[in-house]
Design a protein around this motif. Sequence first.
Motif, PDB file in Angstrom:
ATOM      1  N   GLY A  25      16.031  49.592  42.532  1.00  0.00           N
ATOM      2  CA  GLY A  25      17.344  48.980  42.763  1.00  0.00           C
ATOM      3  C   GLY A  25      17.586  48.756  44.246  1.00  0.00           C
ATOM      4  N   VAL A  26      17.340  49.777  45.034  1.00  0.00           N
ATOM      5  CA  VAL A  26      17.600  49.695  46.476  1.00  0.00           C
ATOM      6  C   VAL A  26      16.661  48.670  47.129  1.00  0.00           C
ATOM      7  CG1 VAL A  26      17.442  50.995  48.628  1.00  0.00           C
ATOM      8  CG2 VAL A  26      18.576  52.006  46.645  1.00  0.00           C
ATOM      9  N   LEU A  27      15.383  48.691  46.709  1.00  0.00           N
ATOM     10  CA  LEU A  27      14.420  47.754  47.288  1.00  0.00           C
ATOM     11  C   LEU A  27      14.777  46.302  46.955  1.00  0.00           C
ATOM     12  CD1 LEU A  27      10.937  49.442  46.723  1.00  0.00           C
ATOM     13  CD2 LEU A  27      11.986  48.852  48.913  1.00  0.00           C
ATOM     14  N   THR A  28      15.209  46.059  45.721  1.00  0.00           N
ATOM     15  CA  THR A  28      15.560  44.693  45.316  1.00  0.00           C
ATOM     16  C   THR A  28      16.663  44.134  46.217  1.00  0.00           C
ATOM     17  OG1 THR A  28      15.054  45.279  43.045  1.00  0.00           O
ATOM     18  CG2 THR A  28      16.303  43.260  43.371  1.00  0.00           C
ATOM     19  N   VAL A  29      17.716  44.929  46.383  1.00  0.00           N
ATOM     20  CA  VAL A  29      18.839  44.477  47.197  1.00  0.00           C
ATOM     21  C   VAL A  29      18.387  44.286  48.650  1.00  0.00           C
ATOM     22  CG1 VAL A  29      21.109  45.130  48.075  1.00  0.00           C
ATOM     23  CG2 VAL A  29      20.526  45.509  45.672  1.00  0.00           C
ATOM     24  N   THR A  30      17.576  45.206  49.141  1.00  0.00           N
ATOM     25  CA  THR A  30      17.104  45.109  50.520  1.00  0.00           C
ATOM     26  C   THR A  30      16.328  43.807  50.738  1.00  0.00           C
ATOM     27  OG1 THR A  30      16.871  47.499  50.460  1.00  0.00           O
ATOM     28  CG2 THR A  30      15.874  46.373  52.330  1.00  0.00           C
ATOM     29  N   ILE A  31      15.411  43.529  49.792  1.00  0.00           N
ATOM     30  CA  ILE A  31      14.615  42.307  49.954  1.00  0.00           C
ATOM     31  C   ILE A  31      15.496  41.070  49.831  1.00  0.00           C
ATOM     32  CG2 ILE A  31      12.706  40.954  48.988  1.00  0.00           C
ATOM     33  CD1 ILE A  31      11.488  43.623  48.039  1.00  0.00           C
ATOM     34  N   ARG A  32      16.415  41.068  48.891  1.00  0.00           N
ATOM     35  CA  ARG A  32      17.285  39.910  48.700  1.00  0.00           C
ATOM     36  C   ARG A  32      18.139  39.643  49.942  1.00  0.00           C
ATOM     37  NH1 ARG A  32      20.232  39.578  42.782  1.00  0.00           N
ATOM     38  NH2 ARG A  32      18.348  39.321  41.520  1.00  0.00           N
ATOM     39  N   PHE A  33      18.687  40.709  50.509  1.00  0.00           N
ATOM     40  CA  PHE A  33      19.631  40.535  51.616  1.00  0.00           C
ATOM     41  C   PHE A  33      18.930  40.347  52.963  1.00  0.00           C
ATOM     42  CE2 PHE A  33      23.454  42.883  49.493  1.00  0.00           C
ATOM     43  CZ  PHE A  33      23.434  41.940  48.479  1.00  0.00           C
ATOM     44  N   PHE A  34      17.785  40.971  53.138  1.00  0.00           N
ATOM     45  CA  PHE A  34      17.185  40.958  54.465  1.00  0.00           C
ATOM     46  C   PHE A  34      15.808  40.303  54.521  1.00  0.00           C
ATOM     47  CE2 PHE A  34      19.990  44.656  54.124  1.00  0.00           C
ATOM     48  CZ  PHE A  34      20.936  44.289  55.054  1.00  0.00           C
ATOM     49  N   GLY A  35      15.248  39.937  53.363  1.00  0.00           N
ATOM     50  CA  GLY A  35      13.933  39.317  53.363  1.00  0.00           C
ATOM     51  C   GLY A  35      14.045  37.809  53.487  1.00  0.00           C
ATOM     52  N   GLY A  36      12.904  37.160  53.577  1.00  0.00           N
ATOM     53  CA  GLY A  36      12.898  35.720  53.704  1.00  0.00           C
ATOM     54  C   GLY A  36      13.135  35.016  52.383  1.00  0.00           C
ATOM     55  N   LEU A  37      12.923  35.737  51.270  1.00  0.00           N
ATOM     56  CA  LEU A  37      13.051  35.112  49.960  1.00  0.00           C
ATOM     57  C   LEU A  37      14.400  35.442  49.351  1.00  0.00           C
ATOM     58  CD1 LEU A  37       9.594  36.255  48.601  1.00  0.00           C
ATOM     59  CD2 LEU A  37      10.229  33.902  49.138  1.00  0.00           C
ATOM     60  N   PRO A  38      14.913  34.545  48.508  1.00  0.00           N
ATOM     61  CA  PRO A  38      16.176  34.867  47.847  1.00  0.00           C
ATOM     62  C   PRO A  38      16.027  35.979  46.804  1.00  0.00           C
ATOM     63  CG  PRO A  38      15.424  32.657  47.241  1.00  0.00           C
ATOM     64  CD  PRO A  38      14.481  33.172  48.275  1.00  0.00           C
ATOM     65  N   GLU A  39      14.827  36.085  46.162  1.00  0.00           N
ATOM     66  CA  GLU A  39      14.666  37.079  45.098  1.00  0.00           C
ATOM     67  C   GLU A  39      13.760  38.219  45.552  1.00  0.00           C
ATOM     68  OE1 GLU A  39      15.662  38.853  43.127  1.00  0.00           O
ATOM     69  OE2 GLU A  39      15.535  38.040  41.097  1.00  0.00           O
ATOM     70  N   GLY A  40      14.052  39.446  45.082  1.00  0.00           N
ATOM     71  CA  GLY A  40      13.264  40.589  45.521  1.00  0.00           C
ATOM     72  C   GLY A  40      12.819  41.510  44.411  1.00  0.00           C
ATOM     73  N   ILE A  41      13.239  41.212  43.172  1.00  0.00           N
ATOM     74  CA  ILE A  41      12.978  42.166  42.088  1.00  0.00           C
ATOM     75  C   ILE A  41      11.492  42.334  41.823  1.00  0.00           C
ATOM     76  CG2 ILE A  41      13.337  40.384  40.299  1.00  0.00           C
ATOM     77  CD1 ILE A  41      14.537  43.872  39.658  1.00  0.00           C
ATOM     78  N   MET A  42      10.727  41.229  41.956  1.00  0.00           N
ATOM     79  CA  MET A  42       9.299  41.327  41.649  1.00  0.00           C
ATOM     80  C   MET A  42       8.587  42.323  42.570  1.00  0.00           C
ATOM     81  SD  MET A  42       6.393  38.395  41.793  1.00  0.00           S
ATOM     82  CE  MET A  42       6.450  38.156  43.561  1.00  0.00           C
ATOM     83  N   TYR A  43       8.785  42.124  43.880  1.00  0.00           N
ATOM     84  CA  TYR A  43       8.122  43.036  44.816  1.00  0.00           C
ATOM     85  C   TYR A  43       8.672  44.451  44.694  1.00  0.00           C
ATOM     86  CZ  TYR A  43       5.856  39.000  46.876  1.00  0.00           C
ATOM     87  OH  TYR A  43       5.081  37.880  47.041  1.00  0.00           O
ATOM     88  N   ALA A  44       9.969  44.545  44.417  1.00  0.00           N
ATOM     89  CA  ALA A  44      10.564  45.876  44.273  1.00  0.00           C
ATOM     90  C   ALA A  44       9.906  46.634  43.121  1.00  0.00           C
ATOM     91  CB  ALA A  44      12.064  45.761  44.048  1.00  0.00           C
ATOM     92  N   ILE A  45       9.692  45.936  41.998  1.00  0.00           N
ATOM     93  CA  ILE A  45       9.075  46.611  40.847  1.00  0.00           C
ATOM     94  C   ILE A  45       7.619  46.954  41.152  1.00  0.00           C
ATOM     95  CG2 ILE A  45       8.356  46.362  38.431  1.00  0.00           C
ATOM     96  CD1 ILE A  45      10.874  44.645  38.021  1.00  0.00           C
ATOM     97  N   LEU A  46       6.911  46.017  41.788  1.00  0.00           N
ATOM     98  CA  LEU A  46       5.511  46.310  42.117  1.00  0.00           C
ATOM     99  C   LEU A  46       5.412  47.514  43.046  1.00  0.00           C
ATOM    100  CD1 LEU A  46       4.075  42.693  42.507  1.00  0.00           C
ATOM    101  CD2 LEU A  46       3.450  44.386  40.774  1.00  0.00           C
ATOM    102  N   LEU A  47       6.323  47.588  44.013  1.00  0.00           N
ATOM    103  CA  LEU A  47       6.330  48.748  44.910  1.00  0.00           C
ATOM    104  C   LEU A  47       6.679  50.021  44.136  1.00  0.00           C
ATOM    105  CD1 LEU A  47       8.006  47.185  48.078  1.00  0.00           C
ATOM    106  CD2 LEU A  47       5.693  48.142  47.939  1.00  0.00           C
ATOM    107  N   GLY A  48       7.648  49.885  43.229  1.00  0.00           N
ATOM    108  CA  GLY A  48       8.028  51.023  42.389  1.00  0.00           C
ATOM    109  C   GLY A  48       6.841  51.498  41.561  1.00  0.00           C
ATOM    110  N   ASN A  49       6.115  50.543  40.949  1.00  0.00           N
ATOM    111  CA  ASN A  49       4.908  50.875  40.177  1.00  0.00           C
ATOM    112  C   ASN A  49       3.913  51.631  41.047  1.00  0.00           C
ATOM    113  OD1 ASN A  49       4.736  47.727  38.301  1.00  0.00           O
ATOM    114  ND2 ASN A  49       5.868  49.584  37.923  1.00  0.00           N
ATOM    115  N   ALA A  50       3.700  51.085  42.258  1.00  0.00           N
ATOM    116  CA  ALA A  50       2.705  51.692  43.146  1.00  0.00           C
ATOM    117  C   ALA A  50       3.131  53.095  43.550  1.00  0.00           C
ATOM    118  CB  ALA A  50       2.510  50.822  44.384  1.00  0.00           C
TER     119      ALA A  50
END
Lengths: 444, 359
Positions: free
Chosen positions: B304-329
């Motif tokens: 949850g925290v990673l998704t919001v972080t990527i969405r708000f501060f990353g270059g891409l509008p969406e962050g859930i994919m990377y957030a889940i992959l990081l969570g998996n890892a």
Amino acid sequence: MNATVLTFPKGGIHPPDYKSLTAEMVIEPMPTPTSLELILGQHIGVPCSPVVAKKDKVAEGALVGEVTKGMGVPLHAPVAGTVSNLTESAHPIQVSSPSVILRVNKKEEPKSYQSSDWSGLSPDELREKIHLAGIVGIGGAGFPAHVKLTPPPGSKIDTLVLNGAECEPYLTADHRQMIEHPDQVIEGARIILSILGITECLVGIENNKPDAIAAMSSEAEKQTSAEARIEIKTLEVKYPQGAEKQLIQSVTGRRVASQGLPADHGVIVQNVSTARAIFEAVALDKPYYEKVVTISGKGIARPANLLVKVGTLVKDIVTHLGGTTEELAKVVLGGPMMGFAVSTLDIPITKTTSSILFLTRDEIDTDLFSNCIRCGRCVEACPMGLQPNEIGVYVEASQGENTTKFGTMECFECGCCAYVCPSKRPLVQFIRMAKSQLKRRAAG
Amino acid sequence: MKKRLNARVEIRTSPHIHYAPSVSQIMRNVVYALVPISLFGIYQFGLSALALIVVTTASCLATEHLFMRVSDRASSLHDFSAVITGLLLALTLPPGFPLWMAAVAGFIAIALGKVIFGGLGYNILNPALVGRAFVQAAFPVAITTWTPAFIPGRFSEFVPSTLTLPFLKPISPAEWINANAIDGFTGATPLALQKFEQIQTSTIDLLMGMTSGSAGESSALLIMACGLYLAFRKMLDWRIPVGILLSSALFSALFYLINPDLYPPPLFTLLSGGMMLGAIFMATDMVASPLTPLGVWSYAILIGVLTVTIRFFGGLPEGIMYAILLGNAASPLIASLTQPRAYGKERRSLFNRRQKEES
């Protein structure tokens, strides 16, 4: 009767109980077969040494084997007969085990026992009677009863818990004894209370046995006094409600520490059938040589609750009950969750055999197992809070020695994990392998 | 006389009775739950979405079959897990995504996401997301080219980019869209509109799926309903979506309170983009997520925290994919840090540990 239904907090499963196959069946004494095979190592601890020789004539209740050194109990002749051989018999776990073969003398009348007053006896005298009667815990590994009733020095016992949960599916032997002989079970409990010098006894019974709860409650009320306060506790139907630690928490709320003994927490647990055997040993002076066994499953022509002599061969029981059905696929000594599958009917029952199940293909599962999908059902089902999934994966990778952190040594092999596994993984078997590897390493 | 048993008897060890849905039953139910979402995607985006779903699923099945044949193992297609990967992959791709790229994504998902680790049960990442992450990197333009929902001609013709020939530059669908659709469609998703133009999409549209976006991510309501079905059948760990949605709502609320002009309200965060599909169907991949209570919650909060972080501060509008992959890892690490306490063991506090060391 206490209206609240008690249970243990963690894990557990709700298998179909199949108890209706035999729950209504009155205990039926089985005619003694022509010969008995008395295994000398009937239970956990030291096996007996035979005190008879080939061709000796023995009377009913006579000593056949005894233990002179170490933890054990004597073995008695269940009927009058002649020792025809000292040999080996098939054994469900050890494959084969030394035994005494007894040819039954059918002409001898069965012995009758008279009740006597035990109230004047000291705890040590009572304990000695139990020891000499050869009583072991019924249903489990068969821990000698007199040892269990000698709590380690320093422990302050305040409560006796009687186990009438009988949580394994199919089993109704304890159930029938509570209905047919509640007086003897409760009197056995009073004997134990007097040995331990305490007054509090709680009897736990699962609420799928309302008739047993009723019978036991009214008997408990009758026999309750200032010296023996016996109370029946109703338990939720949930496996493994009758496991020692789970039962203790259900009825007393106490949590036995990991690797701890019930005695450390002021509790001694005995099975209701063991209590009845104690009554017979103390009040009737009758050695422990016959027991009630549930014979059930769709693979036997006529399911029953049989009173059988220790040493009776399974094949004789099968013949008595009209043979097996064609669909028979598995024969299990003990309950379906923790019992042992056997490959022969030439196997004698022992003091710890609580049931013989003849299961058909639709009652068991014969699928092959596949990879763990980490669904977590086993973790949820484990009453001990362990991680069977991890232990299984480690064992498959020959890493069984590194599984202590997942709780390998805490496991009492109730089988909940394997029961709920979608991949049908033999988790209990994996854990047994991990245990033996850990033990081997500890031994050097 | 030895009495022989008349039948061949089983002698496997205890327990002798089992009851559980089989692996393929569980997986089949996940497929059932994904069917309505796929159908809605087809209804929204037409032929192209249908073709996309068929191609990714076929590609996943074919890849799994191929690898099992090559490694001489029994076919594992009957467990339905490759179907789930195929469906999930399609649902996260833009509806007009070129089919040949979708086939590549399916191949990568199964080959690099699953079989290389030993097949079902041993993958460390969600295979569908591995496939998607690959095409995100390989085809950055195609994966951010969106088509509007409910174009009138969607059931009679493909979005032009769908039928791009392999290794050729996809035809831009802009002209086709302009010819078919309502005027002024920019192709932007609600997330992109919010991030780059601060335009809010209405909550109702987000709930019902009236927006553009990936083939199966748009209707939050439908996805929640399908997730509930699985949760009620105990085939989905409800704690994971609940943890992700709660933590991302709270975390994004923090930013919204600080600057409501720049950051979207928490409800928007929950209902937009791949949040629902990801939280309910992707992060819950049993194999790649922890399974002890504390582990599950930590994992969900991390995502949850990673998704919001990527969405708000990353270059891409969406962050859930990377957030889940990081969570998996991170989940093996989470698992080892959150070992449950066995029954009757003392709670392990810092104080206890120190005591132990002293003694």
